[in-house]
Design an enzyme around this catalytic site. Structure first.
Site, PDB file in Angstrom:
ATOM      1  N   GLU A  47       0.814  -1.210   0.000  1.00  0.00           N
ATOM      2  CA  GLU A  47       0.000   0.000   0.000  1.00  0.00           C
ATOM      3  C   GLU A  47       0.853   1.268   0.000  1.00  0.00           C
ATOM      4  O   GLU A  47       0.500   2.264  -0.627  1.00  0.00           O
ATOM      5  CB  GLU A  47      -0.951   0.013   1.199  1.00  0.00           C
ATOM      6  CG  GLU A  47      -2.038  -1.061   1.136  1.00  0.00           C
ATOM      7  CD  GLU A  47      -2.893  -0.979  -0.129  1.00  0.00           C
ATOM      8  OE1 GLU A  47      -2.937   0.097  -0.752  1.00  0.00           O
ATOM      9  OE2 GLU A  47      -3.510  -1.993  -0.495  1.00  0.00           O
ATOM     10  N   LEU A  90      11.632   4.885  -7.372  1.00  0.00           N
ATOM     11  CA  LEU A  90      10.189   4.819  -7.102  1.00  0.00           C
ATOM     12  C   LEU A  90       9.592   6.189  -6.807  1.00  0.00           C
ATOM     13  O   LEU A  90       8.408   6.412  -7.008  1.00  0.00           O
ATOM     14  CB  LEU A  90       9.908   3.904  -5.897  1.00  0.00           C
ATOM     15  CG  LEU A  90       9.271   2.548  -6.126  1.00  0.00           C
ATOM     16  CD1 LEU A  90       8.799   1.971  -4.793  1.00  0.00           C
ATOM     17  CD2 LEU A  90       8.083   2.630  -7.081  1.00  0.00           C
ATOM     18  N   GLY A  91      10.427   7.107  -6.297  1.00  0.00           N
ATOM     19  CA  GLY A  91       9.927   8.431  -5.992  1.00  0.00           C
ATOM     20  C   GLY A  91       9.286   8.555  -4.616  1.00  0.00           C
ATOM     21  O   GLY A  91       9.094   7.560  -3.919  1.00  0.00           O
ATOM     22  N   TYR A 130      -6.346   6.610   3.840  1.00  0.00           N
ATOM     23  CA  TYR A 130      -6.497   5.545   2.853  1.00  0.00           C
ATOM     24  C   TYR A 130      -5.766   4.275   3.300  1.00  0.00           C
ATOM     25  O   TYR A 130      -6.339   3.178   3.335  1.00  0.00           O
ATOM     26  CB  TYR A 130      -5.987   5.954   1.456  1.00  0.00           C
ATOM     27  CG  TYR A 130      -5.746   4.713   0.631  1.00  0.00           C
ATOM     28  CD1 TYR A 130      -6.825   4.022   0.082  1.00  0.00           C
ATOM     29  CD2 TYR A 130      -4.467   4.156   0.510  1.00  0.00           C
ATOM     30  CE1 TYR A 130      -6.631   2.821  -0.594  1.00  0.00           C
ATOM     31  CE2 TYR A 130      -4.275   2.963  -0.159  1.00  0.00           C
ATOM     32  CZ  TYR A 130      -5.359   2.310  -0.707  1.00  0.00           C
ATOM     33  OH  TYR A 130      -5.174   1.115  -1.345  1.00  0.00           O
ATOM     34  N   ASP A 148      -9.298   5.899  -2.184  1.00  0.00           N
ATOM     35  CA  ASP A 148      -8.209   6.443  -2.999  1.00  0.00           C
ATOM     36  C   ASP A 148      -8.812   7.129  -4.226  1.00  0.00           C
ATOM     37  O   ASP A 148     -10.025   7.344  -4.300  1.00  0.00           O
ATOM     38  CB  ASP A 148      -7.256   5.322  -3.407  1.00  0.00           C
ATOM     39  CG  ASP A 148      -7.879   4.404  -4.436  1.00  0.00           C
ATOM     40  OD1 ASP A 148      -9.120   4.324  -4.508  1.00  0.00           O
ATOM     41  OD2 ASP A 148      -7.127   3.761  -5.196  1.00  0.00           O
ATOM     42  N   CYS A 218     -25.478   2.326 -11.509  1.00  0.00           N
ATOM     43  CA  CYS A 218     -24.711   3.561 -11.713  1.00  0.00           C
ATOM     44  C   CYS A 218     -25.580   4.746 -12.129  1.00  0.00           C
ATOM     45  O   CYS A 218     -26.181   4.746 -13.207  1.00  0.00           O
ATOM     46  CB  CYS A 218     -23.636   3.328 -12.771  1.00  0.00           C
ATOM     47  SG  CYS A 218     -22.513   4.728 -12.976  1.00  0.00           S
TER      48      CYS A 218
END
Length: 365
Positions: A47, A90-91, A130, A148, A218
């Site tokens: 995560e 990966l940042g 999150y 998210d 929806c």
DNA sequence: GAATCGTGGTA
DNA sequence: TTACCAAGATT
């Protein structure tokens, strides 16, 4: 939450919605390494890596990371520079440092067991609303929302929610909605299914409504507004900064590198000495910089300077990279500054732009 | 609440 | 090319 939305939530057949969504997920879910089991540590690491990062990008990092740091104890006991190196490319590097700090707390305070209460999980460094919800639902099966970007997009369409999802306050609206609709028989699959649907079917542009398992639930599809949702305001453009960067070599084939401050942009990452450009006399700026900041006397070699850009979300570096020959200075270097060989520079954690420069330097043989 | 914090992929 | 996007958290 307004009454209008409350009314639309009540109108959804939550049982059937969950059945349809989770049924689809059980058929279509991708085979991903962090779905091998429900080990809370493995879920947690995934995560963190997945924050603002694509699945395809994460997979190889995740596999290497779990091999290197398979348990809470392994990561808790690892040297920090090794963890940062594993994160290279990966940042958002504070994720790596926060993760290790939190894992160390779990190791010491919770005897290595990832806690399963919302309050304790949320208190861990790097774990926000999150990620707390994701760990609680996926690893522990608790009926907590994990909202998210995917979930906001999907639910904005399901419930026709027109709040601007770029605004932090909007997340709470979606959390409240998910709390009411969450599939209590399997909160883990429900949350993962919302994200999976967002990633595969209910995409930002041109969603594939024709193969959506919850099309009948929806509101946006019913009113034909799926292309207009979610509402998301634009962010401002990035600033550009011009930098001069130097590859300063001594007579032993080593190069000068320095470690960035432990706070802020690219914290604790290693880089070639750089400074903000100020004028056109770049060679003289560079030798003055090396002398004043590193007590190194150098001659800027008369080769063509190479360009290297580094594009961040909120910033652009336009770098001009020059080379310098240093007449061996045996004087002490400043803190967090080293002479390194080609072998050693590979082991340092560097941001992508500087890693590219390092590779180009190494290729010069 | 807005700004900060990375990187690579895609329309 | 530009702009936006991707399983957000911290300050």
């Amino acid at each position: 939450m307004n009454e209008e939305l409350e009314k639309r939530i009540k109108k959804v057949n939550a049982k059937k919605f969950g059945d349809d969504l989770v049924g689809w997920f059980e058929q279509e879910m991708r085979d991903l390494p962090w779905r091998e089991n429900q080990d809370p540590y493995r879920v947690w690491v995934s995560e963190i890596m997945l924050q603002q990062t694509r699945v395809d990008t994460v997979i190889p990092y995740y596999n290497r990371f779990m091999e290197q740091f398979p348990t809470v104890e392994a990561l808790a006991n690892a040297p920090e520079d090794q963890v940062l190196k594993a994160w290279e490319g990966l940042g958002y590097y504070s994720r790596a440092r926060n993760l290790q700090a939190a894992v160390r707390e779990v190791h010491e305070t919770y005897n290595g067991i990832v806690p399963d209460s919302p309050k304790e999980i949320f208190a861990l460094k790097g774990v926000g609303p999150y990620t707390a919800g994701a760990i609680l639902s996926i690893a522990y099966g608790k009926p907590e929302p994990a909202v998210d970007g995917n979930v906001m997009r999907v639910m904005s369409r399901i419930l026709s929610i027109w709040d601007d999802i770029a605004k932090p306050a909007s997340r709470k609206v979606f959390e409240a909605a998910v709390r009411e609709l969450i599939y209590r028989e399997n909160p883990s699959y429900f949350n993962q299914a919302l994200m999976e649907l967002g990633a595969i079917v209910c995409t930002p542009t041109s969603p594939s409504c024709f193969l959506c398992p919850v099309q009948s639930h929806c509101a946006a599809f019913a009113e034909g507004s799926q292309q207009e949702l979610p509402v998301k305001s634009k962010k401002k453009a990035a600033k550009t900064v011009e930098l001069l960067t130097v590859i300063a070599e001594n007579n032993k084939g080593e190069v000068l590198v320095t470690q960035r401050p432990e706070q802020g942009l690219l914290a604790n990452m290693w880089e070639f000495p750089s400074f903000e450009k100020n004028g056109t006399d770049i060679s003289s700026q560079m030798s003055e910089f090396l002398l004043s900041d590193y007590q190194v006397e150098a001659v800027i070699t008369d080769e063509e300077w190479l360009a290297q850009d580094h594009i961040f979300t909120h910033l652009i570096w336009k770098m001009q990279v020059g080379r310098a020959k240093v007449s061996m200075a045996d004087t002490a270097l400043p803190e967090k500054t080293l002479w390194v060989s080609k072998d050693k520079i590979e082991k340092l954690a560097m941001p992508v732009s500087h890693r590219k420069i390092a590779n180009r330097w190494s290729a010069l043989t």
